[in-house]
Design a protein around this motif. Structure first.
Motif, PDB file in Angstrom:
ATOM      1  N   ILE A   1     -15.016  -6.953   8.134  1.00 17.75           N
ATOM      2  CA  ILE A   1     -14.990  -5.514   8.408  1.00 17.75           C
ATOM      3  C   ILE A   1     -16.411  -4.992   8.597  1.00 17.75           C
ATOM      4  O   ILE A   1     -16.680  -4.188   9.491  1.00 17.75           O
ATOM      5  CB  ILE A   1     -14.274  -4.766   7.251  1.00 17.75           C
TER       6      ILE A   1
ATOM      7  N   LEU B   1      -4.816  -6.202  -3.824  1.00 13.68           N
ATOM      8  CA  LEU B   1      -3.648  -6.384  -2.950  1.00 13.68           C
ATOM      9  C   LEU B   1      -2.964  -7.705  -3.278  1.00 13.68           C
ATOM     10  O   LEU B   1      -3.612  -8.652  -3.725  1.00 13.68           O
ATOM     11  CB  LEU B   1      -4.087  -6.371  -1.487  1.00 13.68           C
TER      12      LEU B   1
ATOM     13  N   LYS C   1      -0.188   6.753   3.720  1.00 20.13           N
ATOM     14  CA  LYS C   1      -0.062   7.369   2.400  1.00 20.13           C
ATOM     15  C   LYS C   1       0.258   8.859   2.521  1.00 20.13           C
ATOM     16  O   LYS C   1       0.925   9.427   1.657  1.00 20.13           O
ATOM     17  CB  LYS C   1      -1.369   7.191   1.605  1.00 20.13           C
TER      18      LYS C   1
ATOM     19  N   ILE D   1       0.847  -1.202   0.000  1.00 21.08           N
ATOM     20  CA  ILE D   1       0.000   0.000   0.000  1.00 21.08           C
ATOM     21  C   ILE D   1       0.877   1.246   0.000  1.00 21.08           C
ATOM     22  O   ILE D   1       0.609   2.211  -0.703  1.00 21.08           O
ATOM     23  CB  ILE D   1      -0.939  -0.016   1.230  1.00 21.08           C
TER      24      ILE D   1
ATOM     25  N   ASP E   1       1.439   3.610  -6.115  1.00 21.39           N
ATOM     26  CA  ASP E   1       1.057   5.016  -6.225  1.00 21.39           C
ATOM     27  C   ASP E   1      -0.078   5.254  -7.218  1.00 21.39           C
ATOM     28  O   ASP E   1      -0.188   6.319  -7.793  1.00 21.39           O
ATOM     29  CB  ASP E   1       2.274   5.903  -6.527  1.00 21.39           C
TER      30      ASP E   1
ATOM     31  N   ALA F   1     -13.443   2.799   0.469  1.00 21.13           N
ATOM     32  CA  ALA F   1     -14.400   1.698   0.328  1.00 21.13           C
ATOM     33  C   ALA F   1     -14.774   1.140   1.704  1.00 21.13           C
ATOM     34  O   ALA F   1     -15.940   0.823   1.958  1.00 21.13           O
ATOM     35  CB  ALA F   1     -13.811   0.602  -0.559  1.00 21.13           C
ATOM     36  N   ILE F   2     -13.772   1.036   2.610  1.00 21.05           N
ATOM     37  CA  ILE F   2     -14.052   0.548   3.967  1.00 21.05           C
ATOM     38  C   ILE F   2     -15.005   1.500   4.685  1.00 21.05           C
ATOM     39  O   ILE F   2     -16.012   1.084   5.259  1.00 21.05           O
ATOM     40  CB  ILE F   2     -12.738   0.406   4.776  1.00 21.05           C
TER      41      ILE F   2
ATOM     42  N   ILE G   1      -4.327   3.505   6.874  1.00 29.25           N
ATOM     43  CA  ILE G   1      -3.898   3.518   5.471  1.00 29.25           C
ATOM     44  C   ILE G   1      -3.679   4.952   5.005  1.00 29.25           C
ATOM     45  O   ILE G   1      -2.644   5.287   4.412  1.00 29.25           O
ATOM     46  CB  ILE G   1      -4.943   2.828   4.567  1.00 29.25           C
ATOM     47  N   LEU G   2      -4.648   5.821   5.290  1.00 26.53           N
ATOM     48  CA  LEU G   2      -4.548   7.220   4.858  1.00 26.53           C
ATOM     49  C   LEU G   2      -3.343   7.891   5.506  1.00 26.53           C
ATOM     50  O   LEU G   2      -2.632   8.656   4.860  1.00 26.53           O
ATOM     51  CB  LEU G   2      -5.840   7.968   5.212  1.00 26.53           C
TER      52      LEU G   2
ATOM     53  N   LEU H   1      -4.471   3.246  -4.796  1.00 29.53           N
ATOM     54  CA  LEU H   1      -5.181   2.080  -4.244  1.00 29.53           C
ATOM     55  C   LEU H   1      -5.421   2.249  -2.742  1.00 29.53           C
ATOM     56  O   LEU H   1      -6.510   1.944  -2.244  1.00 29.53           O
ATOM     57  CB  LEU H   1      -4.385   0.798  -4.515  1.00 29.53           C
ATOM     58  N   GLY H   2      -4.418   2.761  -2.018  1.00 30.20           N
ATOM     59  CA  GLY H   2      -4.561   2.947  -0.574  1.00 30.20           C
ATOM     60  C   GLY H   2      -5.786   3.780  -0.250  1.00 30.20           C
ATOM     61  O   GLY H   2      -6.647   3.373   0.521  1.00 30.20           O
ATOM     62  N   LYS H   3      -5.889   4.934  -0.913  1.00 33.40           N
ATOM     63  CA  LYS H   3      -7.023   5.826  -0.642  1.00 33.40           C
ATOM     64  C   LYS H   3      -8.338   5.150  -1.018  1.00 33.40           C
ATOM     65  O   LYS H   3      -9.339   5.261  -0.302  1.00 33.40           O
ATOM     66  CB  LYS H   3      -6.833   7.127  -1.422  1.00 33.40           C
ATOM     67  N   SER H   4      -8.366   4.441  -2.143  1.00 32.96           N
ATOM     68  CA  SER H   4      -9.639   3.872  -2.578  1.00 32.96           C
ATOM     69  C   SER H   4     -10.069   2.717  -1.671  1.00 32.96           C
ATOM     70  O   SER H   4     -11.262   2.528  -1.437  1.00 32.96           O
ATOM     71  CB  SER H   4      -9.575   3.457  -4.049  1.00 32.96           C
ATOM     72  N   ILE H   5      -9.106   1.974  -1.114  1.00 33.95           N
ATOM     73  CA  ILE H   5      -9.470   0.935  -0.147  1.00 33.95           C
ATOM     74  C   ILE H   5     -10.012   1.586   1.126  1.00 33.95           C
ATOM     75  O   ILE H   5     -11.057   1.183   1.645  1.00 33.95           O
ATOM     76  CB  ILE H   5      -8.250   0.040   0.199  1.00 33.95           C
ATOM     77  N   ALA H   6      -9.307   2.624   1.609  1.00 36.47           N
ATOM     78  CA  ALA H   6      -9.760   3.318   2.820  1.00 36.47           C
ATOM     79  C   ALA H   6     -11.173   3.859   2.611  1.00 36.47           C
ATOM     80  O   ALA H   6     -12.047   3.708   3.474  1.00 36.47           O
ATOM     81  CB  ALA H   6      -8.791   4.445   3.165  1.00 36.47           C
TER      82      ALA H   6
ATOM     83  N   ALA I   1      -8.831   2.106   7.902  1.00 36.46           N
ATOM     84  CA  ALA I   1      -8.917   3.152   6.876  1.00 36.46           C
ATOM     85  C   ALA I   1      -8.034   4.339   7.251  1.00 36.46           C
ATOM     86  O   ALA I   1      -7.269   4.849   6.421  1.00 36.46           O
ATOM     87  CB  ALA I   1     -10.365   3.584   6.696  1.00 36.46           C
TER      88      ALA I   1
ATOM     89  N   GLU J   1     -11.661  -3.818  -4.545  1.00 33.14           N
ATOM     90  CA  GLU J   1     -10.456  -3.076  -4.188  1.00 33.14           C
ATOM     91  C   GLU J   1      -9.478  -3.974  -3.440  1.00 33.14           C
ATOM     92  O   GLU J   1      -8.267  -3.923  -3.669  1.00 33.14           O
ATOM     93  CB  GLU J   1     -10.806  -1.850  -3.328  1.00 33.14           C
TER      94      GLU J   1
ATOM     95  N   HIS K   1     -17.734  -3.275  -4.137  1.00 31.78           N
ATOM     96  CA  HIS K   1     -16.665  -2.339  -4.472  1.00 31.78           C
ATOM     97  C   HIS K   1     -15.463  -2.563  -3.544  1.00 31.78           C
ATOM     98  O   HIS K   1     -14.320  -2.610  -3.997  1.00 31.78           O
ATOM     99  CB  HIS K   1     -17.181  -0.909  -4.346  1.00 31.78           C
ATOM    100  N   LEU K   2     -15.753  -2.736  -2.244  1.00 30.71           N
ATOM    101  CA  LEU K   2     -14.667  -2.999  -1.288  1.00 30.71           C
ATOM    102  C   LEU K   2     -13.957  -4.314  -1.633  1.00 30.71           C
ATOM    103  O   LEU K   2     -12.722  -4.383  -1.628  1.00 30.71           O
ATOM    104  CB  LEU K   2     -15.219  -3.056   0.139  1.00 30.71           C
TER     105      LEU K   2
END
Lengths: 198, 198
Positions: free
Chosen positions: B32, B17, B51, A32, A36, A46-47, B47-48, A39-44, B44, B13, B9-10
């Motif tokens: 989750i 990985l 990043k 993650i 670049d 989506a959660i 992850i943010l 993907l990180g943001k889109s997983i966060a 989440a 995503e 969607h989750l």
């Protein structure tokens, strides 16, 4: 290392997921970080979306984004038929089949004393309330064909039968396309004892 | 089902990985969703955070939350010694050892034509610049002891040697505590050819 704090925190959080050990969590966190493409943001996102929008149907316990799930809302469904399953994902499995037209009732688990899950932890009371209030003609118990699922099925049948509603259990036996030679003996004995006239 | 959109969607995503297939992604997404101790939100956020805050050291490529990583900033380190590794997580592994007091240089991978990774995709140019500018006395190549790592080590040694800096490679051989009987023959032949006088 100071920079390990942030990434270590992510690794710790990921290891709380089922089946994710420390090594896997490290690999995921590292992926993650390195990736670049967003993907990180889109997983966060989506959660957070799932946690914010998805909840459980007030009647049957299936996943929904409204008060009632679309199966409970669907008037073309046979409201006299209730299929009892362990988890919302079992509803998905049965819906993929495309032939069942009744309603569902999700228990949110199965009786499992070893895991500390008793009948009072499941949505069995809600099932009995539904049967008393609505005109249910048959309860199909489709819990998993294992010790916990069978125990749960038995427990439910003992509570539902006195209400005058027939309870059935999905068949156990050889999977279609399977090979007799490779079937385990428990499945084989289930298939034998569940034999039906041709 | 309408409610499958958000959760689907989750799942989609999560399958992006490494090592996470559809089944695992479904299990994770479902966990989750069901879990109500705030794990979803904390993953989440983690992850943010990663990043947003973690980036790569401008000199050595190690992970950091500042411009330079704390190893590059540490003046007690031997600045004449540069250990070349493939990934930032290799830096962690070597730092855990606690005895290496030099600096690092992270390549961000290894030469692997099959995966379309050539020398120009790695931080080899940056390594040569470092050697030219700083007073490097030895380059230790600690890439993985496999085909890609060995090829990368050879490639680097051919470029660094003409600059008059000695290049060494970490030893391959039997792991400490290992058993000769169970060693694979490639490792065994490496251990033999790398034998040293007692």
């Amino acid at each position: 290392m100071e920079n390990r704090g942030t990434i270590q925190h992510l690794i710790n959080e990921l290891t709380k997921l089922p089946g994710i050990g420390r090594r896997t969590a490290e690999r995921l966190a590292y992926f993650i970080l390195k990736e670049d493409g967003g993907l990180g943001k889109s997983i966060a996102d989506a959660i957070l979306d799932v946690k914010r929008r998805v909840r459980f149907c007030e009647v049957c316990g299936n996943m929904t984004e409204k008060e009632l799930c679309e199966i409970c809302e669907d008037n073309r469904r046979d409201r006299g038929l209730v299929c009892v399953v362990e988890e919302p994902k079992d509803v998905w499995a049965l819906e993929r089949m495309g032939t069942y037209r009744g309603l569902y009732h999700v228990l949110m688990g199965a009786i499992s004393p070893l895991d500390g899950i008793g009948p009072e932890d499941l949505r069995i009371r809600e099932l009995l309330n539904r049967i008393e209030k609505e005109r249910v003609k048959e309860v199909i118990v489709a819990t998993d064909p294992n010790v916990e699922g069978d125990a749960t099925a038995l427990y439910i049948s003992k509570l539902v039968k006195p209400l005058g509603v027939p309870v059935t259990r999905i068949a156990s036996g050889l999977p279609v396309g399977g090979d007799l030679e490779y079937a385990d003996s428990v499945t084989l004995s289930k298939a034998l004892s569940g034999r039906r006239p041709l």
